[in-house]
Write a protein that holds these residues in place. Structure first.
Motif, PDB file in Angstrom:
ATOM      1  N   ALA A   1       0.824  -1.205   0.000  1.00  0.00           N
ATOM      2  CA  ALA A   1       0.000   0.000   0.000  1.00  0.00           C
ATOM      3  C   ALA A   1       0.863   1.262   0.000  1.00  0.00           C
ATOM      4  O   ALA A   1       0.474   2.288  -0.555  1.00  0.00           O
ATOM      5  N   THR A   2       2.051   1.180   0.595  1.00  0.00           N
ATOM      6  CA  THR A   2       2.898   2.379   0.672  1.00  0.00           C
ATOM      7  C   THR A   2       4.232   2.213  -0.056  1.00  0.00           C
ATOM      8  O   THR A   2       4.965   3.180  -0.224  1.00  0.00           O
ATOM      9  N   ALA A   3       4.564   1.008  -0.476  1.00  0.00           N
ATOM     10  CA  ALA A   3       5.880   0.784  -1.103  1.00  0.00           C
ATOM     11  C   ALA A   3       5.957   1.485  -2.452  1.00  0.00           C
ATOM     12  O   ALA A   3       4.956   1.644  -3.141  1.00  0.00           O
ATOM     13  N   LYS A   4       7.168   1.888  -2.825  1.00  0.00           N
ATOM     14  CA  LYS A   4       7.386   2.515  -4.126  1.00  0.00           C
ATOM     15  C   LYS A   4       7.070   1.496  -5.216  1.00  0.00           C
ATOM     16  O   LYS A   4       6.444   1.803  -6.219  1.00  0.00           O
ATOM     17  N   LEU A   5       7.544   0.267  -5.007  1.00  0.00           N
ATOM     18  CA  LEU A   5       7.251  -0.820  -5.936  1.00  0.00           C
ATOM     19  C   LEU A   5       6.601  -1.962  -5.174  1.00  0.00           C
ATOM     20  O   LEU A   5       7.167  -2.456  -4.196  1.00  0.00           O
ATOM     21  N   SER A   6       5.442  -2.393  -5.626  1.00  0.00           N
ATOM     22  CA  SER A   6       4.776  -3.491  -4.923  1.00  0.00           C
ATOM     23  C   SER A   6       5.551  -4.792  -5.147  1.00  0.00           C
ATOM     24  O   SER A   6       6.220  -4.961  -6.168  1.00  0.00           O
ATOM     25  N   VAL A   7       5.460  -5.682  -4.170  1.00  0.00           N
ATOM     26  CA  VAL A   7       6.158  -6.963  -4.242  1.00  0.00           C
ATOM     27  C   VAL A   7       5.123  -8.069  -4.496  1.00  0.00           C
ATOM     28  O   VAL A   7       4.190  -8.221  -3.715  1.00  0.00           O
ATOM     29  N   PRO A   8       5.263  -8.817  -5.597  1.00  0.00           N
ATOM     30  CA  PRO A   8       4.322  -9.907  -5.866  1.00  0.00           C
ATOM     31  C   PRO A   8       4.795 -11.221  -5.233  1.00  0.00           C
ATOM     32  O   PRO A   8       5.964 -11.368  -4.893  1.00  0.00           O
ATOM     33  N   ILE A   9       3.859 -12.165  -5.107  1.00  0.00           N
ATOM     34  CA  ILE A   9       4.212 -13.505  -4.599  1.00  0.00           C
ATOM     35  C   ILE A   9       4.215 -14.483  -5.765  1.00  0.00           C
ATOM     36  O   ILE A   9       3.289 -14.491  -6.584  1.00  0.00           O
ATOM     37  N   HIS A  10       5.261 -15.296  -5.842  1.00  0.00           N
ATOM     38  CA  HIS A  10       5.194 -16.481  -6.691  1.00  0.00           C
ATOM     39  C   HIS A  10       5.097 -17.677  -5.755  1.00  0.00           C
ATOM     40  O   HIS A  10       5.899 -17.792  -4.817  1.00  0.00           O
ATOM     41  N   VAL A  11       4.145 -18.560  -5.980  1.00  0.00           N
ATOM     42  CA  VAL A  11       4.039 -19.742  -5.128  1.00  0.00           C
ATOM     43  C   VAL A  11       4.682 -20.930  -5.831  1.00  0.00           C
ATOM     44  O   VAL A  11       4.276 -21.309  -6.929  1.00  0.00           O
ATOM     45  N   ASP A  12       5.718 -21.476  -5.191  1.00  0.00           N
ATOM     46  CA  ASP A  12       6.333 -22.699  -5.687  1.00  0.00           C
ATOM     47  C   ASP A  12       5.546 -23.860  -5.073  1.00  0.00           C
ATOM     48  O   ASP A  12       5.799 -24.280  -3.950  1.00  0.00           O
ATOM     49  N   ALA A  13       4.567 -24.327  -5.842  1.00  0.00           N
ATOM     50  CA  ALA A  13       3.690 -25.396  -5.359  1.00  0.00           C
ATOM     51  C   ALA A  13       4.029 -26.697  -6.080  1.00  0.00           C
ATOM     52  O   ALA A  13       3.131 -27.446  -6.480  1.00  0.00           O
ATOM     53  N   ALA A  14       5.349 -26.942  -6.225  1.00  0.00           N
ATOM     54  CA  ALA A  14       5.811 -28.126  -6.958  1.00  0.00           C
ATOM     55  C   ALA A  14       5.080 -29.380  -6.479  1.00  0.00           C
ATOM     56  O   ALA A  14       4.549 -30.154  -7.275  1.00  0.00           O
ATOM     57  N   SER A  15       5.007 -29.544  -5.157  1.00  0.00           N
ATOM     58  CA  SER A  15       4.324 -30.739  -4.654  1.00  0.00           C
ATOM     59  C   SER A  15       2.896 -30.450  -4.212  1.00  0.00           C
ATOM     60  O   SER A  15       1.985 -31.232  -4.473  1.00  0.00           O
ATOM     61  N   GLY A  16       2.661 -29.290  -3.579  1.00  0.00           N
ATOM     62  CA  GLY A  16       1.336 -29.008  -3.030  1.00  0.00           C
ATOM     63  C   GLY A  16       0.287 -28.620  -4.071  1.00  0.00           C
ATOM     64  O   GLY A  16      -0.906 -28.795  -3.846  1.00  0.00           O
ATOM     65  N   GLY A  17       0.725 -28.106  -5.218  1.00  0.00           N
ATOM     66  CA  GLY A  17      -0.210 -27.551  -6.202  1.00  0.00           C
ATOM     67  C   GLY A  17      -1.214 -28.547  -6.742  1.00  0.00           C
ATOM     68  O   GLY A  17      -2.316 -28.185  -7.157  1.00  0.00           O
ATOM     69  N   MET A  18      -0.830 -29.823  -6.740  1.00  0.00           N
ATOM     70  CA  MET A  18      -1.749 -30.851  -7.235  1.00  0.00           C
ATOM     71  C   MET A  18      -2.214 -31.754  -6.095  1.00  0.00           C
ATOM     72  O   MET A  18      -2.695 -32.856  -6.306  1.00  0.00           O
ATOM     73  N   TYR A  19      -2.021 -31.302  -4.881  1.00  0.00           N
ATOM     74  CA  TYR A  19      -2.438 -32.099  -3.721  1.00  0.00           C
ATOM     75  C   TYR A  19      -3.435 -31.306  -2.863  1.00  0.00           C
ATOM     76  O   TYR A  19      -4.563 -31.750  -2.625  1.00  0.00           O
ATOM     77  N   THR A  20      -2.998 -30.108  -2.470  1.00  0.00           N
ATOM     78  CA  THR A  20      -3.809 -29.279  -1.579  1.00  0.00           C
ATOM     79  C   THR A  20      -5.213 -28.975  -2.124  1.00  0.00           C
ATOM     80  O   THR A  20      -6.177 -29.043  -1.352  1.00  0.00           O
ATOM     81  N   PRO A  21      -5.372 -28.656  -3.418  1.00  0.00           N
ATOM     82  CA  PRO A  21      -6.723 -28.340  -3.901  1.00  0.00           C
ATOM     83  C   PRO A  21      -7.711 -29.486  -3.694  1.00  0.00           C
ATOM     84  O   PRO A  21      -8.902 -29.248  -3.526  1.00  0.00           O
ATOM     85  N   PHE A  22      -7.222 -30.707  -3.702  1.00  0.00           N
ATOM     86  CA  PHE A  22      -8.108 -31.864  -3.530  1.00  0.00           C
ATOM     87  C   PHE A  22      -8.311 -32.193  -2.056  1.00  0.00           C
ATOM     88  O   PHE A  22      -9.401 -32.542  -1.631  1.00  0.00           O
ATOM     89  N   MET A  23      -7.252 -32.081  -1.278  1.00  0.00           N
ATOM     90  CA  MET A  23      -7.274 -32.598   0.085  1.00  0.00           C
ATOM     91  C   MET A  23      -7.534 -31.541   1.144  1.00  0.00           C
ATOM     92  O   MET A  23      -8.044 -31.853   2.213  1.00  0.00           O
ATOM     93  N   GLU A  24      -7.107 -30.311   0.861  1.00  0.00           N
ATOM     94  CA  GLU A  24      -7.214 -29.287   1.904  1.00  0.00           C
ATOM     95  C   GLU A  24      -7.737 -27.978   1.308  1.00  0.00           C
ATOM     96  O   GLU A  24      -7.066 -26.953   1.358  1.00  0.00           O
ATOM     97  N   PRO A  25      -8.950 -28.036   0.737  1.00  0.00           N
ATOM     98  CA  PRO A  25      -9.472 -26.830   0.077  1.00  0.00           C
ATOM     99  C   PRO A  25      -9.629 -25.662   1.048  1.00  0.00           C
ATOM    100  O   PRO A  25      -9.735 -24.517   0.620  1.00  0.00           O
ATOM    101  N   GLU A  26      -9.617 -25.956   2.357  1.00  0.00           N
ATOM    102  CA  GLU A  26      -9.795 -24.865   3.323  1.00  0.00           C
ATOM    103  C   GLU A  26      -8.524 -24.015   3.462  1.00  0.00           C
ATOM    104  O   GLU A  26      -8.572 -22.896   3.968  1.00  0.00           O
ATOM    105  N   ILE A  27      -7.385 -24.549   3.005  1.00  0.00           N
ATOM    106  CA  ILE A  27      -6.159 -23.738   3.061  1.00  0.00           C
ATOM    107  C   ILE A  27      -6.176 -22.769   1.870  1.00  0.00           C
ATOM    108  O   ILE A  27      -6.295 -23.180   0.725  1.00  0.00           O
ATOM    109  N   ILE A  28      -6.065 -21.489   2.177  1.00  0.00           N
ATOM    110  CA  ILE A  28      -6.100 -20.472   1.107  1.00  0.00           C
ATOM    111  C   ILE A  28      -4.655 -20.098   0.773  1.00  0.00           C
ATOM    112  O   ILE A  28      -3.931 -19.539   1.599  1.00  0.00           O
ATOM    113  N   TRP A  29      -4.249 -20.440  -0.420  1.00  0.00           N
ATOM    114  CA  TRP A  29      -2.844 -20.226  -0.788  1.00  0.00           C
ATOM    115  C   TRP A  29      -2.677 -19.783  -2.239  1.00  0.00           C
ATOM    116  O   TRP A  29      -1.610 -19.405  -2.638  1.00  0.00           O
TER     117      TRP A  29
END
Ligand SMILES: *Cc1c(COP(=O)(O)O)cnc(C)c1O
Length: 467
Positions: free
Chosen positions: A234-262
């Motif tokens: 909100a105040t930074a000169k340049l905003s910082v984005p997130i890249h999520v390295d979901a190498a293992s979780g990306g195809m696991y969490t959506p099925f098993m833990e939909p309550e985790i928001i990531w």
């Protein structure tokens, strides 16, 4: 691997066929081309024999990579090996399958309808992370220039926990970016958020959240990171984005833990990668990356390929590769659907929890990860355990029964801690797990009755840890 002259072994420089045939009268050189061809049958058998002592892949508890696919999938992949994934005009239907996979994954990761997500297949998460990193770097450069920041004054940096996978170190070296490591603490065993903003400045291209730290399987708290960034940006000169390295979780969490928001439900998550060959259940050679909107993917990085006939936008480090892995991924998506993946992962999870209990019940170990999230078990010897053996010796004894389990020190400040890790995969059924549990108790018994002759270099080596 890199190989060279010094890698020629000192053993016999020839392979010697032993099967009754003309070829068996000839030696076949190992390190240069033979002058004459040999029969296919003999070539096949010789290579099978060369690979004989590599162990049974399914007994390998060290790897995240798939070691089993259904016969129909394997057949389909074998039949499509000749298709070139880059050649979208020769194989437009194959390209359409890749397109469908990207859209299915974007949907799994809640890419918002209001934005124009884009994505591609890659060889694996490593290539995907290079692309994600490059997109962040190029985007940063453009924004920094227009904000009047002297982009030559300092190297751009990327913030990540010290539990990162080696691909991020590669990215930093290959693309000349400073890797700003946030030390992993014994307390969190993941990205320490307590003073994360002190790592950011005008040269920060982004921050990586890891959904499944390779060492331990623990998740970074990406929702909390997102909240901190919303405030910081909100105040930074340049905003910082997130890249999520979901190498293992990306195809696991959506099925098993939909309550985790990531995922893309979080505003600051710009891009996500995953390995199709981990919990996407495909044999090695497939990864995916998706950007939530095309503004996060600078146009300079997109190349238009016209020489193969059409005019297609691509973003990749590789050019030609077989499309069979993409087809294997599509097969799994179509064959299993959401509930099929969920059911397979549920069984894998149950096995992981059973194995963690087996380990805990012996009383010797402190468990870091009991398979509750990713089906990964990770433990160390209790500080006050009254045993005379090490995790390396336990790994050696388990190897006698064919099991490959890794032992290695944690990174950075935690390097005094040696851990052992099992990665449970879909083909590791409960029956196999029960056989392992029996061998595990046997191994400990055996070690308790042994006397040890130690080697000097036994202290903190890495055994069997690759990814
Ligand atoms: C495995 C892994 C990678 C590398 O993935 P490949 O698909 O093998 O290239 C990157 N990051 C994390 C967190 C991983 O677990």
């Amino acid at each position: 691997m890199l190989y060279g002259k010094n890698d020629q072994s000192s053993q016999s420089p020839f392979l010697q066929p032993i099967f009754g045939s003309d070829a068996s009268k000839r030696d076949i050189p190992k390190y240069k081309l033979a002058t004459e061809p040999i029969e296919p049958r003999i070539a096949y058998q010789l290579i099978k024999d060369e690979l004989l002592d590599e162990g049974v892949a399914r007994q390998n508890l060290a790897t995240f990579c798939q070691t089993y696919m259904e016969p129909e999938a394997t057949q389909l992949m074998g039949e499509t090996l000749a298709k070139n994934a880059i050649d979208k005009s020769e194989y437009p239907r194959t390209a359409e399958l890749e397109n469908r996979c990207v859209n299915m994954i974007a949907d799994l990761w809640h890419a918002p309808d209001s934005e124009a997500y884009m994505g591609t297949s890659t060889v694996g998460s490593s290539e995907a992370c290079m692309l994600g990193g490059m997109a962040m770097k190029f985007r940063w450069r453009k924004r920094a220039k227009s904000a009047g920041i002297d982009i030559q004054a300092k190297r751009p940096n990327l913030v990540i926990s010290s539990g990162y996978q080696v691909c991020w170190e590669k990215f930093a070296v290959y693309f000349d970016v400073e890797l700003r490591e946030v030390p992993m603490t014994a307390h969190t065993m993941s990205l320490d958020l307590s003073d994360i903003t002190s790592y950011f400045d005008d040269y920060t291209i982004g921050v990586v959240g890891i959904l499944g730290i390779t060492y331990t399987g623990v998740y970074d708290d990406i929702a909390a990171l997102d909240a901190i960034l919303t405030q910081y940006n909100a105040t930074a000169k340049l905003s910082v984005p997130i890249h999520v390295d979901a190498a293992s979780g990306g195809m696991y969490t959506p099925f098993m833990e939909p309550e985790i928001i990531w995922d893309f439900q979080l505003k600051n998550v710009a891009s996500i990668n995953t390995s199709g060959h981990k919990y996407g259940l495909v044999y090695p050679g497939i990864g995916w990356i998706i950007w939530r909107d095309k503004t996060y993917l600078p146009e300079e990085l997109i190349f238009s390929v016209s020489y193969l006939g059409g005019d297609m936008p691509t973003m990749a480090i590789n050019f030609s590769r077989s499309a069979s892995q993409i087809i294997g991924q599509f097969y799994n998506f179509m064959r299993f659907g959401f509930n099929g993946y969920k059911e397979i992962h549920q069984r894998t999870h149950d096995v992981a929890v059973f194995l963690a209990k087996t380990v805990a019940d012996t009383g010797y170990f402190t468990i870091y990860n009991a398979g509750e999230h990713l089906p990964i078990i990770c433990y160390k010897l209790k500080d006050d355990a009254a045993q005379d053996w090490t995790l390396y010796e336990l790994a050696d004894v388990l190897q006698m029964k064919g099991w490959q389990v890794p032992a290695y020190p944690l990174p950075n400040k935690l390097s005094d801690t040696v851990i052992q890790r099992y990665v449970v995969r879909a083909d590791f059924g409960m029956n196999v797990a029960e056989a392992f549990a029996e061998d595990f108790r046997w191994a400990i018994d055996k070690l308790n009755q042994s006397r040890f002759l130690r080697q000097k270099d036994d202290e903190k080596r890495v055994q069997g840890f690759t990814h």
